[in-house]
Write a protein that holds these residues in place. Structure first.
Motif, PDB file in Angstrom:
ATOM      1  N   ILE A 164      -2.329   7.690  -1.389  1.00 54.36           N
ATOM      2  CA  ILE A 164      -2.739   8.049  -2.751  1.00 54.36           C
ATOM      3  C   ILE A 164      -1.906   9.203  -3.330  1.00 54.36           C
ATOM      4  N   SER A 186       6.569   6.801  -3.947  1.00 54.23           N
ATOM      5  CA  SER A 186       6.378   5.422  -3.513  1.00 54.23           C
ATOM      6  C   SER A 186       5.605   4.625  -4.560  1.00 54.23           C
ATOM      7  N   HIS A 187       4.614   5.242  -5.161  1.00 58.24           N
ATOM      8  CA  HIS A 187       3.867   4.598  -6.252  1.00 58.24           C
ATOM      9  C   HIS A 187       4.835   4.158  -7.352  1.00 58.24           C
ATOM     10  N   ASN A 188       5.712   5.050  -7.766  1.00 58.08           N
ATOM     11  CA  ASN A 188       6.683   4.743  -8.822  1.00 58.08           C
ATOM     12  C   ASN A 188       7.619   3.611  -8.405  1.00 58.08           C
ATOM     13  N   THR A 208       0.850  -1.188   0.000  1.00 59.72           N
ATOM     14  CA  THR A 208       0.000   0.000   0.000  1.00 59.72           C
ATOM     15  C   THR A 208       0.884   1.236   0.000  1.00 59.72           C
ATOM     16  N   THR A 209       0.322   2.307  -0.489  1.00 61.39           N
ATOM     17  CA  THR A 209       0.946   3.615  -0.354  1.00 61.39           C
ATOM     18  C   THR A 209      -0.162   4.655  -0.320  1.00 61.39           C
ATOM     19  N   TYR A 250      -1.612  -2.634  -4.171  1.00 62.14           N
ATOM     20  CA  TYR A 250      -0.756  -3.249  -5.195  1.00 62.14           C
ATOM     21  C   TYR A 250      -0.585  -4.736  -4.906  1.00 62.14           C
ATOM     22  N   TYR A 300      -0.519  -1.941  -9.732  1.00 66.73           N
ATOM     23  CA  TYR A 300      -1.549  -1.139  -9.065  1.00 66.73           C
ATOM     24  C   TYR A 300      -2.904  -1.789  -9.339  1.00 66.73           C
ATOM     25  N   ARG A 359      -3.489   3.403  -1.965  1.00 66.49           N
ATOM     26  CA  ARG A 359      -3.430   2.620  -3.196  1.00 66.49           C
ATOM     27  C   ARG A 359      -3.031   1.195  -2.821  1.00 66.49           C
ATOM     28  N   ASP A 363      -7.754   1.962  -5.499  1.00 63.48           N
ATOM     29  CA  ASP A 363      -7.675   2.832  -4.336  1.00 63.48           C
ATOM     30  C   ASP A 363      -8.742   2.391  -3.343  1.00 63.48           C
ATOM     31  N   GLN A 419       3.501   9.884  -4.808  1.00 68.11           N
ATOM     32  CA  GLN A 419       3.871   9.477  -6.168  1.00 68.11           C
ATOM     33  C   GLN A 419       5.222   8.767  -6.205  1.00 68.11           C
TER      34      GLN A 419
END
Length: 178
Positions: free
Chosen positions: A139, A144-146, A136-137, A171, A155, A169, A158, A142
């Motif tokens: 929302i 951490s998402h990357n 998770t990260t 994953y 992904y 988010r 949400d 960005q």
């Protein structure tokens, strides 16, 4: 329990009491906690509780977060790795293996989250033979998402996490060998 995972630039090993100062530096920084509920720790005793908790996870669950050390300097960078979640209902899941990381701000932007995360995922799949990992990260995080995408997670969606009153988010990555 002893873990020693080497990457090109990093050593991932079990968390130890000697990591106290580094963990305090990490978790007392408000910037580090921007997407984690904005509750940085204030004392080294709080940092020691984190270390004790991870060491207990090693004993009870056979896995826990790894300390990340920069090989060229020997410096504490943060933590990365795996955790068996049984405490929270996350997006409908109550028992699952989570992959995550948290780094001291001076080490952001160097690819260490991705490098350590890939090593942890490889360990999960090749040594522990886990079927899948989740992450998770926040929302709005960005970076951490990357990093999660570069590690190889996908992904999914949400969701609102009521315990922290935030949108996260979700994953997942499956073991490519299964």
């Amino acid at each position: 329990m002893t873990f020693n995972i080497e990457t090109e630039r990093l050593l991932l090993r079990e968390m130890r009491d000697e990591d106290l100062d580094g963990l305090f530096t990490l978790d007392s920084n408000p910037n580090v906690h921007k997407y984690l509920g904005n509750r940085p720790i204030k004392t080294k005793a709080e940092a020691q509780k984190v270390i004790d908790s991870v060491k207990q996870q090693y004993k009870e669950r056979g896995i826990g977060r790894f300390t990340v050390v920069e090989k060229t300097t020997g410096n504490f960078v943060g933590w990365s790795g795996l955790r068996l979640n049984t405490e929270y209902n996350m997006n409908g899941f109550t028992t699952y293996y989570d992959i995550g990381y948290r780094l001291i701000e001076d080490y952001w932007g160097k690819g260490y989250a991705t490098e350590s995360g890939k090593a942890a995922a490889k360990y999960a799949f090749e040594v522990l033979n886990l079927k899948r990992l989740y992450a998770t990260t926040h929302i709005d995080n960005q970076a951490s998402h990357n990093a999660l995408l570069k590690i190889g997670l996908h992904y999914l969606n949400d969701f609102y996490f009521p315990q922290e009153k935030m949108t996260l988010r979700w994953y997942k990555i499956n073991n490519p060998k299964l």
